[in-house]
Write an enzyme that holds these catalytic residues in place. Structure first.
Site, short mmCIF file in Angstrom:
data_model
loop_
_atom_site.label_atom_id
_atom_site.label_comp_id
_atom_site.label_asym_id
_atom_site.label_seq_id
_atom_site.Cartn_x
_atom_site.Cartn_y
_atom_site.Cartn_z
N ASP A 81 38.20 -44.61 -38.95
CA ASP A 81 38.62 -43.77 -40.07
C ASP A 81 39.49 -44.56 -41.04
O ASP A 81 40.18 -45.51 -40.65
CB ASP A 81 39.34 -42.51 -39.58
CG ASP A 81 40.60 -42.80 -38.77
OD1 ASP A 81 40.57 -43.75 -37.95
OD2 ASP A 81 41.61 -42.10 -38.95
N GLU A 146 43.09 -42.28 -36.30
CA GLU A 146 44.32 -43.08 -36.32
C GLU A 146 45.09 -42.86 -37.61
O GLU A 146 46.31 -42.80 -37.60
CB GLU A 146 43.97 -44.56 -36.17
CG GLU A 146 45.16 -45.43 -35.76
CD GLU A 146 46.00 -45.93 -36.93
OE1 GLU A 146 47.11 -46.46 -36.69
OE2 GLU A 146 45.56 -45.81 -38.10
#
Length: 390
Positions: A81, A146
């Site tokens: 991500d 994250e």
């Protein structure tokens, strides 16, 4: 701004690490989306003998891929991500089109951290091709949570591994750790983060009649002056002293002639291993209670500190960096939090190493093209140092 490294020839677009980095950048994976990155990674790893497992939680997908069943277990960890792009018109090119220009690879996630993930994969492929009977196991832990809340990502995978008694021995998190020069910094720990929202309660009233009111801003000011002056600890060899910082103060009705009824203060500790969460909380409450404040205080622990002392992993990684790029790395615990805080609870040797971090989360995020193959080579050499049978 750091210059692209002259030490290595710029690889062609067909070089496997660069090609995979481009593919990953071009998958739109704004947190918590993965954009198909993990499927691409799993397909590559399966061809090298990895068993690949998708671990989903909420809107988040995580990949746990492992080759081998014996110890030691060497893990590469990272996230697919990325943060939002910001204003598209300010980018020199489409942030989800990998563009090479003037020795740089541009795109959201180029530095943080799709290039590292590409380097993980190709390093593992090359190592396995050269040493198919390597000792121990190789694993990749990849999340898409994250850059977001980090509640359904790496922490969930670690819970699953712990429940299955899967021990981990070494872990490199591919965070962009380098500062001024590629290879100059390895993160061998991170500070903890503890936030507080303090609401100081006063009595609202007319500003011309302060004797009929109680100003929470004035009360909060005395408390903050005391808290700011405290030496929380002196740090240690690896950590700077614990820091107390106020981030926001909210009070007032919007009118200029009204004493507000309450004031809200947001603050944060970035704390070292010399302090504990409970001790920090106790000291804050002691200050507030001693001043006789009426208050509410809500705490949020973002992560505990972790520290990996020098050992076989940091030794092998330092040696690989010296060999590949001729740079002497320093061990550091600066910066924000990372998923290393979750992994370190399972893995006694957890460090972070990756590209230069100068453009992470910025417009025109980029990585030096000439650093891509050396990054992969460093990962491969570290694997070889720890998983080659003696």
């Amino acid at each position: 701004m750091p210059e692209a490294s002259p030490r290595a020839a710029v690889p062609s677009s067909e070089e496997p690490t660069l090609a995979l980095a481009r593919q990953l950048i071009e998958r739109r994976s704004v947190t918590p989306a993965d954009g198909g990155c993990q499927a691409l990674i799993a397909e590559r790893l399966a061809a090298s003998g990895f068993g690949c497992e998708t671990i989903a939680s909420g809107d988040v997908v995580n990949l746990w891929a492992r080759r081998g069943s014996e110890r030691p277990v060497f893990v590469f960890a990272g996230h697919t991500d990325v943060v939002p792009t910001g204003p598209l018109e300010r980018w020199s090119s489409d942030p989800f089109t990998a563009v090479e220009r003037d020795g740089w690879l541009y795109g959201r996630g180029a530095a943080d951290m799709k290039t590292s993930i590409a380097a993980f994969v190709v390093a593992a492929e090359e190592f396995i091709a050269a040493r198919p009977a390597h000792r121990g196991s190789i694993a990749l832990l990849i999340t898409s949570d994250e850059e977001g809340p980090a509640v359904d990502g790496t922490v969930r995978v670690c819970e699953r591994l712990k429940a299955r008694d899967e021990a981990l021995d070494y872990c490199i998190v591919g965070e962009p750790s380098s500062s001024q020069l590629f290879g100059d910094t390895i993160k061998n720990g991170r500070r903890g983060t503890l936030s507080g929202r303090l609401v100081v309660k006063g009595v609202q009233g007319h500003i011309a009649y302060p004797q009929l009111a109680r100003n929470p801003i004035h009360q909060a000011a005395e408390a903050l002056a005391t808290l700011i002056a405290i030496e929380w600890d002196r740090g240690n060899r690896f950590f700077p002293p614990t820091s107390f910082q106020v981030s926001n103060i909210h009070a007032g009705t919007g009118a200029g002639n009204v004493i507000p009824g309450e004031a809200t203060i947001d603050f944060n500790f970035r704390f070292s291993t010399e302090s504990t969460v409970d001790a920090l909380k106790r000291r804050v409450h002691a200050v507030l209670d001693a001043l006789g404040l009426g208050y509410d205080l809500q705490w949020t622990l973002g992560g505990s500190p972790f520290l990996t002392s020098e050992g076989s992993l940091s030794d092998a990684l330092c040696a690989s960096i010296r060999k590949i790029v001729g740079v002497e790395p320093a061990l550091s615990t600066t910066g924000g939090t990372s998923d290393g805080r979750f992994i370190s609870a399972l893995c006694p040797q957890t460090v972070e190493f990756g590209p230069i971090n100068a453009t992470i989360h910025k417009i025109d995020e980029r990585v030096a093209v000439a650093d891509i193959v050396p990054l992969k080579d460093i990962y491969r050499e570290t694997l070889a140092a720890l998983l080659t049978a003696s």
